[in-house]
Design an enzyme around this catalytic site. Sequence first.
Site, PDB file in Angstrom:
ATOM      1  N   CYS A 254       9.777  -5.575  -2.859  1.00 17.61           N
ATOM      2  CA  CYS A 254       8.864  -6.598  -2.335  1.00 17.61           C
ATOM      3  C   CYS A 254       9.332  -8.008  -2.682  1.00 17.61           C
ATOM      4  O   CYS A 254       9.509  -8.848  -1.806  1.00 17.61           O
ATOM      5  CB  CYS A 254       7.470  -6.335  -2.882  1.00 17.61           C
ATOM      6  SG  CYS A 254       6.263  -7.502  -2.307  1.00 17.61           S
TER       7      CYS A 254
ATOM      8  N   ALA B 262       3.084  -3.143  -0.352  1.00 21.62           N
ATOM      9  CA  ALA B 262       3.037  -3.566  -1.742  1.00 21.62           C
ATOM     10  C   ALA B 262       1.631  -3.418  -2.333  1.00 21.62           C
ATOM     11  O   ALA B 262       1.466  -2.916  -3.454  1.00 21.62           O
ATOM     12  CB  ALA B 262       3.492  -5.016  -1.845  1.00 21.62           C
TER      13      ALA B 262
ATOM     14  N   HIS C  84     -17.485 -25.253   9.463  1.00 21.86           N
ATOM     15  CA  HIS C  84     -17.021 -25.765  10.751  1.00 21.86           C
ATOM     16  C   HIS C  84     -16.213 -27.034  10.543  1.00 21.86           C
ATOM     17  O   HIS C  84     -16.641 -27.899   9.776  1.00 21.86           O
ATOM     18  CB  HIS C  84     -18.211 -26.068  11.660  1.00 21.86           C
ATOM     19  CG  HIS C  84     -17.794 -26.702  12.953  1.00 21.86           C
ATOM     20  ND1 HIS C  84     -17.256 -25.957  13.990  1.00 21.86           N
ATOM     21  CD2 HIS C  84     -17.783 -27.997  13.369  1.00 21.86           C
ATOM     22  CE1 HIS C  84     -16.954 -26.770  14.996  1.00 21.86           C
ATOM     23  NE2 HIS C  84     -17.259 -28.010  14.641  1.00 21.86           N
TER      24      HIS C  84
ATOM     25  N   LYS D 268       8.916 -13.520   4.166  1.00 24.42           N
ATOM     26  CA  LYS D 268       7.893 -14.542   4.480  1.00 24.42           C
ATOM     27  C   LYS D 268       8.459 -15.946   4.299  1.00 24.42           C
ATOM     28  O   LYS D 268       8.037 -16.880   4.972  1.00 24.42           O
ATOM     29  CB  LYS D 268       6.653 -14.364   3.603  1.00 24.42           C
ATOM     30  CG  LYS D 268       5.625 -13.455   4.207  1.00 24.42           C
ATOM     31  CD  LYS D 268       6.178 -12.141   4.433  1.00 24.42           C
ATOM     32  CE  LYS D 268       5.816 -11.067   5.230  1.00 24.42           C
ATOM     33  NZ  LYS D 268       6.567  -9.860   5.151  1.00 24.42           N
TER      34      LYS D 268
ATOM     35  N   LYS E 243      16.181  -0.613 -12.843  1.00 25.39           N
ATOM     36  CA  LYS E 243      17.656  -0.565 -12.754  1.00 25.39           C
ATOM     37  C   LYS E 243      18.253  -1.813 -12.117  1.00 25.39           C
ATOM     38  O   LYS E 243      19.441  -2.070 -12.266  1.00 25.39           O
ATOM     39  CB  LYS E 243      18.108   0.692 -12.013  1.00 25.39           C
ATOM     40  CG  LYS E 243      17.795   0.722 -10.551  1.00 25.39           C
ATOM     41  CD  LYS E 243      18.455   1.928  -9.890  1.00 25.39           C
ATOM     42  CE  LYS E 243      18.125   1.950  -8.414  1.00 25.39           C
ATOM     43  NZ  LYS E 243      18.779   2.981  -7.679  1.00 25.39           N
TER      44      LYS E 243
ATOM     45  N   VAL F  77       7.589  -2.923  12.248  1.00 20.79           N
ATOM     46  CA  VAL F  77       6.985  -4.151  11.724  1.00 20.79           C
ATOM     47  C   VAL F  77       8.041  -5.075  11.116  1.00 20.79           C
ATOM     48  O   VAL F  77       8.103  -6.270  11.426  1.00 20.79           O
ATOM     49  CB  VAL F  77       5.904  -3.795  10.679  1.00 20.79           C
ATOM     50  CG1 VAL F  77       5.412  -5.046   9.967  1.00 20.79           C
ATOM     51  CG2 VAL F  77       4.745  -3.075  11.341  1.00 20.79           C
ATOM     52  N   ILE F  78       8.906  -4.522  10.262  1.00 23.62           N
ATOM     53  CA  ILE F  78       9.899  -5.360   9.576  1.00 23.62           C
ATOM     54  C   ILE F  78      10.849  -5.995  10.581  1.00 23.62           C
ATOM     55  O   ILE F  78      11.130  -7.194  10.534  1.00 23.62           O
ATOM     56  CB  ILE F  78      10.661  -4.516   8.519  1.00 23.62           C
ATOM     57  CG1 ILE F  78       9.714  -4.161   7.373  1.00 23.62           C
ATOM     58  CG2 ILE F  78      11.876  -5.261   7.999  1.00 23.62           C
ATOM     59  CD1 ILE F  78      10.279  -3.162   6.373  1.00 23.62           C
TER      60      ILE F  78
ATOM     61  N   GLY G 121      10.208  -6.774  -9.947  1.00 20.40           N
ATOM     62  CA  GLY G 121       9.600  -7.181  -8.671  1.00 20.40           C
ATOM     63  C   GLY G 121       9.931  -6.244  -7.525  1.00 20.40           C
ATOM     64  O   GLY G 121       9.290  -6.278  -6.484  1.00 20.40           O
TER      65      GLY G 121
ATOM     66  N   ARG H 175      12.480   3.267   6.289  1.00 18.38           N
ATOM     67  CA  ARG H 175      12.856   3.386   4.881  1.00 18.38           C
ATOM     68  C   ARG H 175      12.669   4.815   4.407  1.00 18.38           C
ATOM     69  O   ARG H 175      11.874   5.565   4.974  1.00 18.38           O
ATOM     70  CB  ARG H 175      12.009   2.427   4.037  1.00 18.38           C
ATOM     71  CG  ARG H 175      12.222   0.983   4.437  1.00 18.38           C
ATOM     72  CD  ARG H 175      11.448   0.023   3.587  1.00 18.38           C
ATOM     73  NE  ARG H 175      11.868  -0.001   2.195  1.00 18.38           N
ATOM     74  CZ  ARG H 175      12.941  -0.639   1.737  1.00 18.38           C
ATOM     75  NH1 ARG H 175      13.731  -1.304   2.561  1.00 18.38           N
ATOM     76  NH2 ARG H 175      13.236  -0.614   0.450  1.00 18.38           N
TER      77      ARG H 175
HETATM   78  P1  FAD Z   1       9.732  -0.913  -4.810  1.00 15.52           P
HETATM   79  O1  FAD Z   1       9.213  -2.252  -4.576  1.00 15.52           O
HETATM   80  O2  FAD Z   1      10.814  -0.413  -3.921  1.00 15.52           O
HETATM   81  O3  FAD Z   1      10.225  -0.904  -6.319  1.00 15.52           O
HETATM   82  C1  FAD Z   1      10.876   0.211  -6.858  1.00 15.52           C
HETATM   83  C2  FAD Z   1      11.731  -0.259  -8.019  1.00 15.52           C
HETATM   84  O4  FAD Z   1      12.221   0.897  -8.713  1.00 15.52           O
HETATM   85  C3  FAD Z   1      12.961  -1.037  -7.588  1.00 15.52           C
HETATM   86  O5  FAD Z   1      13.009  -2.260  -8.286  1.00 15.52           O
HETATM   87  C4  FAD Z   1      14.139  -0.149  -7.965  1.00 15.52           C
HETATM   88  O6  FAD Z   1      15.270  -0.873  -8.389  1.00 15.52           O
HETATM   89  C5  FAD Z   1      13.551   0.641  -9.128  1.00 15.52           C
HETATM   90  N1  FAD Z   1      14.191   1.939  -9.351  1.00 15.52           N
HETATM   91  C6  FAD Z   1      14.479   2.899  -8.431  1.00 15.52           C
HETATM   92  N2  FAD Z   1      15.001   3.976  -9.031  1.00 15.52           N
HETATM   93  C7  FAD Z   1      15.039   3.690 -10.364  1.00 15.52           C
HETATM   94  C8  FAD Z   1      15.467   4.423 -11.497  1.00 15.52           C
HETATM   95  N3  FAD Z   1      15.926   5.665 -11.397  1.00 15.52           N
HETATM   96  N4  FAD Z   1      15.399   3.810 -12.707  1.00 15.52           N
HETATM   97  C9  FAD Z   1      14.911   2.557 -12.828  1.00 15.52           C
HETATM   98  N5  FAD Z   1      14.475   1.821 -11.785  1.00 15.52           N
HETATM   99  C10 FAD Z   1      14.541   2.393 -10.574  1.00 15.52           C
HETATM  100  N6  FAD Z   1       4.789  -4.794   2.058  1.00 15.52           N
HETATM  101  C11 FAD Z   1       3.668  -5.544   2.113  1.00 15.52           C
HETATM  102  O7  FAD Z   1       2.627  -5.134   1.603  1.00 15.52           O
HETATM  103  N7  FAD Z   1       3.664  -6.761   2.739  1.00 15.52           N
HETATM  104  C12 FAD Z   1       4.775  -7.265   3.322  1.00 15.52           C
HETATM  105  O8  FAD Z   1       4.736  -8.367   3.880  1.00 15.52           O
HETATM  106  C13 FAD Z   1       5.971  -6.512   3.274  1.00 15.52           C
HETATM  107  N8  FAD Z   1       7.117  -6.989   3.829  1.00 15.52           N
HETATM  108  C14 FAD Z   1       8.262  -6.278   3.713  1.00 15.52           C
HETATM  109  C15 FAD Z   1       9.432  -6.809   4.251  1.00 15.52           C
HETATM  110  C16 FAD Z   1      10.614  -6.117   4.153  1.00 15.52           C
HETATM  111  C17 FAD Z   1      11.865  -6.724   4.724  1.00 15.52           C
HETATM  112  C18 FAD Z   1      10.644  -4.861   3.462  1.00 15.52           C
HETATM  113  C19 FAD Z   1      11.936  -4.116   3.315  1.00 15.52           C
HETATM  114  C20 FAD Z   1       9.498  -4.323   2.924  1.00 15.52           C
HETATM  115  C21 FAD Z   1       8.278  -5.011   3.049  1.00 15.52           C
HETATM  116  N9  FAD Z   1       7.095  -4.508   2.521  1.00 15.52           N
HETATM  117  C22 FAD Z   1       5.938  -5.246   2.615  1.00 15.52           C
HETATM  118  C23 FAD Z   1       7.032  -3.194   1.849  1.00 15.52           C
HETATM  119  C24 FAD Z   1       7.017  -3.371   0.310  1.00 15.52           C
HETATM  120  O9  FAD Z   1       8.142  -4.099  -0.090  1.00 15.52           O
HETATM  121  C25 FAD Z   1       6.995  -1.989  -0.350  1.00 15.52           C
HETATM  122  O10 FAD Z   1       5.958  -1.218   0.184  1.00 15.52           O
HETATM  123  C26 FAD Z   1       6.774  -2.143  -1.849  1.00 15.52           C
HETATM  124  O11 FAD Z   1       7.796  -2.912  -2.441  1.00 15.52           O
HETATM  125  C27 FAD Z   1       6.739  -0.769  -2.513  1.00 15.52           C
HETATM  126  O12 FAD Z   1       6.524  -0.936  -3.877  1.00 15.52           O
HETATM  127  P2  FAD Z   1       7.017   0.157  -4.926  1.00 15.52           P
HETATM  128  O13 FAD Z   1       6.629  -0.386  -6.254  1.00 15.52           O
HETATM  129  O14 FAD Z   1       6.554   1.493  -4.529  1.00 15.52           O
HETATM  130  O15 FAD Z   1       8.613   0.203  -4.780  1.00 15.52           O
END
Ligand code: FAD
Length: 450
Positions: A42, A304, A429, A51, A35, A178-179, A39, A259
């Site tokens: 993350c 991620a 080393h 980062k 939507k 952490v964040i 990406g 979150r």
């Molecule tokens: P998301 O990445 O949240 O992706 C979900 C996607 O689904 C989104 O693009 C959203 O738009 C889409 N979506 C939602 N509902 C719908 C719908 N109904 N129809 C269509 N699309 C939809 N993790 C790490 O491993 N290392 C890190 O360094 C790290 N740093 C972070 C820093 C910050 C500031 C934040 C906020 C998070 C961080 N994280 C980190 C956590 C990481 O971003 C998440 O754990 C990861 O993105 C989760 O992946 P996901 O695919 O489950 O969901």
Amino acid sequence: MTESYDLIVVGAGPGGYVAAIRAAQLGQKVAIVEKTNAGGTCLNVGCIPSKTLLEHGTKAHDISMANDWGIETQSLKVNFSKLLKRKQHIVNTLTDGVKYLLKKNKVTYIEGEATVTDDLKVKVNSDTYQSKDIILATGSKPFIPPIKGLDDIKYETTDTFFDLDTLPKQLAIIEGGVIATELASSMADLGVKVTMIEVNEDILLTEIEVVRERLKAHLKSQKIKILTSAKISQLTSSEVILENYDDVSFDTLLVATGRQPNIKVTEALDIEMDGKFVQVDDHYQTSRPHVYAIGDLIKGYQLAHAASAHGIHVVETLAGLNPNPVSPENITRCIYTRLEAASVGLSEEQAKEAGYDVSVTQSTFQGNAKALVKGESQGFIEIVADKKYGEVLGAFIVGPHATDLIGEVLGVKASEGTMNELSNIIQPHPALSEAIGESADAYFGKAIHM
Ligand code: FAD
């Protein structure tokens, strides 16, 4: 006409896009619905922008450290809009890369918000799609707690923070997870006066005490003020009013209070929940056959790499490949402050609770040549092992490049190696990884440099 696929993935974050590509590699006809931006959290408002910000802060710190060493420059000036442009360029490169990979693997990319009906049809805009299996990978969004005054003032969340117009002068961050800690560290290195306000008795409560203490000392050296057990009575447009500390002034307020999963997509489906998360079995199937949920939508590490591992597990299971379960004990937890922290597996306490006779060895970076050369000799490597067989149970690293170094210990641990294998590695080393060898050697009482 209803278009049909083998698999429809909802959400193109690291869980969804990786699952879609792997399924396509396995010969499935796949569509992915997103939507906002490919990406997910993350790449757009999470791991990558944070980062990039950290690297900008680290560079500023490096310049002032180089001055101390004798590489003298004029006074440091931060051009924030240029930094933002660089951040956006990196984000765009990666999100375009995701779209390219989806296309290359012939995954159909559908833009729009998906809803899933009770008869398992996927609706996007005015179109309807169907598939044999559906993966829900809709991720999470910032959780905003009720705080008196918050609704009446301007505040940032991690969804908005990476697009600030100007560099804050005084940043107040509510919470110390952490964040919050990562952003506090980055901003402090860019010259921002940062105060972290934590309602719990300590920050970073997900970490073991030695890690917490080392990181707190680092944050304090960055002049970050940390207020713990804080009682917030009210927020105004420029102050956090506290019952038990002096009020904290800010020009920018970041609310980083955790979150919550995006469960709207499940509304029409009668599926079981696990608290606020979607309940799944060992193969990430929800209580509805053919509907899977992964990543931040389910209970566990909100990371991620965990989301991607779930996605791969689902599609390889569907393809009959019988993949290994995703073991939480082999998922690394990283904290990207300038001084990094990374951990994996069991702590000493957890290992004892699990019935192991435990040996804990620790080496430091103080005598590590590469760390000294880099001017980054703070921190340690702690390895938790089983006394009987030397099985590697856990590792905790605080120090330079900890998030890369942990990979070496994980490689041995995940392949069920022991302290013997870890100790037998002939480390290069000078290298930071020599400290891993020292910690493993200490298990056998044969560490040379400590
Ligand atoms: P998301 O990445 O949240 O992706 C979900 C996607 O689904 C989104 O693009 C959203 O738009 C889409 N979506 C939602 N509902 C719908 C719908 N109904 N129809 C269509 N699309 C939809 N993790 C790490 O491993 N290392 C890190 O360094 C790290 N740093 C972070 C820093 C910050 C500031 C934040 C906020 C998070 C961080 N994280 C980190 C956590 C990481 O971003 C998440 O754990 C990861 O993105 C989760 O992946 P996901 O695919 O489950 O969901």
